[in-house]
Design an enzyme around this catalytic site. Structure first.
Site, PDB file in Angstrom:
ATOM      1  N   LYS A  12       0.850  -1.190   0.000  1.00  0.00           N
ATOM      2  CA  LYS A  12       0.000   0.000   0.000  1.00  0.00           C
ATOM      3  C   LYS A  12       0.892   1.249   0.000  1.00  0.00           C
ATOM      4  O   LYS A  12       0.647   2.207  -0.724  1.00  0.00           O
ATOM      5  CB  LYS A  12      -0.913  -0.016   1.229  1.00  0.00           C
ATOM      6  CG  LYS A  12      -2.086   0.883   1.078  1.00  0.00           C
ATOM      7  CD  LYS A  12      -3.299   0.413   1.840  1.00  0.00           C
ATOM      8  CE  LYS A  12      -4.489   1.251   1.393  1.00  0.00           C
ATOM      9  NZ  LYS A  12      -5.685   0.983   2.129  1.00  0.00           N
TER      10      LYS A  12
ATOM     11  N   LYS B 214     -10.792 -11.518  -6.045  1.00  0.00           N
ATOM     12  CA  LYS B 214     -11.813 -10.465  -6.167  1.00  0.00           C
ATOM     13  C   LYS B 214     -11.163  -9.142  -6.562  1.00  0.00           C
ATOM     14  O   LYS B 214     -11.809  -8.285  -7.146  1.00  0.00           O
ATOM     15  CB  LYS B 214     -12.672 -10.346  -4.911  1.00  0.00           C
ATOM     16  CG  LYS B 214     -11.941  -9.985  -3.660  1.00  0.00           C
ATOM     17  CD  LYS B 214     -12.929  -9.944  -2.521  1.00  0.00           C
ATOM     18  CE  LYS B 214     -12.304 -10.156  -1.173  1.00  0.00           C
ATOM     19  NZ  LYS B 214     -11.365 -11.221  -0.993  1.00  0.00           N
TER      20      LYS B 214
ATOM     21  N   LYS C   1      -4.516 -15.369 -11.744  1.00  0.00           N
ATOM     22  CA  LYS C   1      -5.004 -15.943 -10.489  1.00  0.00           C
ATOM     23  C   LYS C   1      -6.402 -15.394 -10.162  1.00  0.00           C
ATOM     24  O   LYS C   1      -6.619 -14.179 -10.253  1.00  0.00           O
ATOM     25  CB  LYS C   1      -4.028 -15.565  -9.361  1.00  0.00           C
ATOM     26  CG  LYS C   1      -4.447 -16.145  -8.032  1.00  0.00           C
ATOM     27  CD  LYS C   1      -3.626 -15.598  -6.881  1.00  0.00           C
ATOM     28  CE  LYS C   1      -4.295 -16.022  -5.580  1.00  0.00           C
ATOM     29  NZ  LYS C   1      -3.876 -15.348  -4.401  1.00  0.00           N
TER      30      LYS C   1
HETATM   31  P1  ADP Z   1      -9.012 -12.725  -2.871  1.00  0.00           P
HETATM   32  O1  ADP Z   1      -7.694 -12.855  -3.612  1.00  0.00           O
HETATM   33  O2  ADP Z   1     -10.165 -12.978  -3.754  1.00  0.00           O
HETATM   34  O3  ADP Z   1      -9.117 -11.403  -2.123  1.00  0.00           O
HETATM   35  P2  ADP Z   1      -8.478 -13.828  -0.286  1.00  0.00           P
HETATM   36  O4  ADP Z   1      -7.134 -13.184  -0.265  1.00  0.00           O
HETATM   37  O5  ADP Z   1      -9.528 -13.334   0.653  1.00  0.00           O
HETATM   38  O6  ADP Z   1      -9.035 -13.867  -1.785  1.00  0.00           O
HETATM   39  O7  ADP Z   1      -8.252 -15.405  -0.046  1.00  0.00           O
HETATM   40  C1  ADP Z   1      -8.776 -16.179   1.006  1.00  0.00           C
HETATM   41  C2  ADP Z   1      -8.128 -17.541   0.923  1.00  0.00           C
HETATM   42  O8  ADP Z   1      -8.358 -18.152  -0.355  1.00  0.00           O
HETATM   43  C3  ADP Z   1      -6.604 -17.474   1.106  1.00  0.00           C
HETATM   44  O9  ADP Z   1      -6.195 -18.586   1.880  1.00  0.00           O
HETATM   45  C4  ADP Z   1      -6.058 -17.603  -0.301  1.00  0.00           C
HETATM   46  O10 ADP Z   1      -4.799 -18.188  -0.320  1.00  0.00           O
HETATM   47  C5  ADP Z   1      -7.117 -18.476  -0.998  1.00  0.00           C
HETATM   48  N1  ADP Z   1      -7.221 -18.114  -2.425  1.00  0.00           N
HETATM   49  C6  ADP Z   1      -7.742 -16.976  -2.934  1.00  0.00           C
HETATM   50  N2  ADP Z   1      -7.680 -16.968  -4.289  1.00  0.00           N
HETATM   51  C7  ADP Z   1      -7.095 -18.133  -4.656  1.00  0.00           C
HETATM   52  C8  ADP Z   1      -6.734 -18.720  -5.914  1.00  0.00           C
HETATM   53  N3  ADP Z   1      -6.993 -18.113  -7.075  1.00  0.00           N
HETATM   54  N4  ADP Z   1      -6.136 -19.925  -5.904  1.00  0.00           N
HETATM   55  C9  ADP Z   1      -5.894 -20.573  -4.734  1.00  0.00           C
HETATM   56  N5  ADP Z   1      -6.187 -20.059  -3.514  1.00  0.00           N
HETATM   57  C10 ADP Z   1      -6.791 -18.872  -3.459  1.00  0.00           C
END
Ligand code: ADP
Ligand code: TRP
Length: 341
Positions: A126, A208, A205
């Site tokens: 950030k 969100k 990847k």
């Molecule tokens: P986002 O990237 O959508 O904000 P988060 O960071 O909240 O998702 O992820 C919550 C959990 O899901 C974490 O343990 C993260 O490692 C897993 N995760 C999120 N996106 C993926 C992905 N594309 N592939 C594998 N694991 C993921």
């Protein structure tokens, strides 16, 4: 019976290892969350003692809409239960229902070097973008350390992106134990095998933040539409394709049956088929894969009191654990009288 030892004096007798993990309710869960994290939590609940929570205090560092946060927290509970988290096997609760965690955060913060937090990636990123970060984001890893230490957790299943935070947690626990004697059990990160692997609709990847997600409980028609729009290369129909490097195939591998995956891989190598075919197969497979969870979710939606009961029982159990740890820690550092411990 297992004997869990921290470093010297603190031993706990347990019949099972304690697994703990948290997930932020910052959006509805997508396939990446499920295959990268949630599926493993649910598998682990049968072999170990599971503590799983919805990290709404962490989410407050990004969501500043009260109704939205309340709704997403409730949705996260429904989603986890529908996907198979079993309250008879694991403890499911909401982070903020255990205020002892915030008390522990302060105790840990008093011994946290600024430099350690300045190196943590969420804050660093950030700052490097020239954005102003608040103290919540800066101290996020200390709250996460308190989340883990409050329950004497042994193993913390996380994605690769969270390993740094587990290291911080261990550093803080070691330093506290060094100053005040054995108060904390040292946890270990268990990096989830398939973490960071699930591709999104653009092949990057799924996340969100990239707006490329497919929601686990999104409307089936909307999911089908998204799948049909997944970006593909423009090689001709007759060309042979390597399935392993194709993101559509990677998604299909997560949800198709073994036989269907083998047949699809054969079609890729042989050539002469269109991407429409795998897209349709993927949409069918995903509907099939999540059908039982969708039914369960619909059923739970009609019983909001049951969901609230599960969360409140989970919070009671979690609080009992956290209060015992807090008493131990407060006594160790001299803010609780020894007779009250
Ligand atoms: P986002 O990237 O959508 O904000 P988060 O960071 O909240 O998702 O992820 C919550 C959990 O899901 C974490 O343990 C993260 O490692 C897993 N995760 C999120 N996106 C993926 C992905 N594309 N592939 C594998 N694991 C993921
Ligand atoms: N920071 C984690 C994430 O964004 C969520 C989390 C909060 C967590 N507290 C935790 C994960 C404790 C494991 C243990 O994914």
């Amino acid at each position: 019976m297992l004997v869990v030892q921290s470093t010297q004096n603190l031993t706990l007798e347990r019949s099972l290892m304690r697994i703990l993990s948290g997930i932020q309710p910052t959006g509805r869960f997508h396939w990446g969350n499920y295959f990268g994290a949630i599926r493993q939590y649910i598998e682990l609940q049968t072999e170990h003692e599971g503590f799983y929570f919805i990290a709404n205090l962490h989410a407050l560092t990004t969501i500043r809409d009260a109704e939205l946060l309340r709704q997403l927290t409730y949705d996260a509970a429904l989603d986890l239960l529908a996907l198979g988290l079993d309250p008879d096997k694991a403890t499911l609760f909401v982070q903020s229902d255990v205020p002892e965690v915030c008390q522990l955060t302060w105790l840990l913060m008093t011994g946290t070097p600024m430099g350690l937090l300045e190196r943590c990636h969420a804050f660093k990123e950030k700052k490097s973008k020239g954005l102003t970060a608040d103290a919540g984001l800066f101290n996020y890893p200390v709250l996460m350390a308190a989340d883990i230490l409050a329950y004497d957790a042994n193993w913390v299943p996380v994605g690769q992106d969270q390993v740094q935070h587990i290291e911080v947690c261990r550093d803080l626990a070691l330093s506290f134990n060094h100053h005040f004697g054995e108060a904390f059990i040292l946890p270990e990160a268990r990096v989830l095998a398939s973490a960071a692997k699930v591709p999104g609709t653009d092949g990057e990847k799924m996340s969100k933040s990239y707006n490329n997600t497919i929601g686990i409980f999104e409307d089936e028609k909307a999911v089908r539409k998204k799948i049909m729009r997944i970006q593909t290369d423009s090689r001709p129909m007759e060309a042979s394709k390597d399935p392993e490097t194709d993101h559509l195939f990677q998604l299909f591998q997560l949800m198709g049956s073994e036989q269907d995956i083998a047949d699809m891989a054969h079609l890729y190598r042989q050539g002469g088929f269109g991407y429409g075919q795998i897209k349709k197969a993927l949409a069918d497979a995903s509907e099939n894969y999540f059908a039982a969870a969708r039914d369960k979710r619909r059923e739970l939606e009609s019983r909001p009191d049951t969901v609230r009961d599960i969360l409140s029982t989970g919070a009671k159990c979690a609080r009992k654990q956290a209060a015992a740890v807090l008493a131990r820690v407060e006594t160790a550092c001299g803010i609780r009288s020894k007779t009250l411990a």
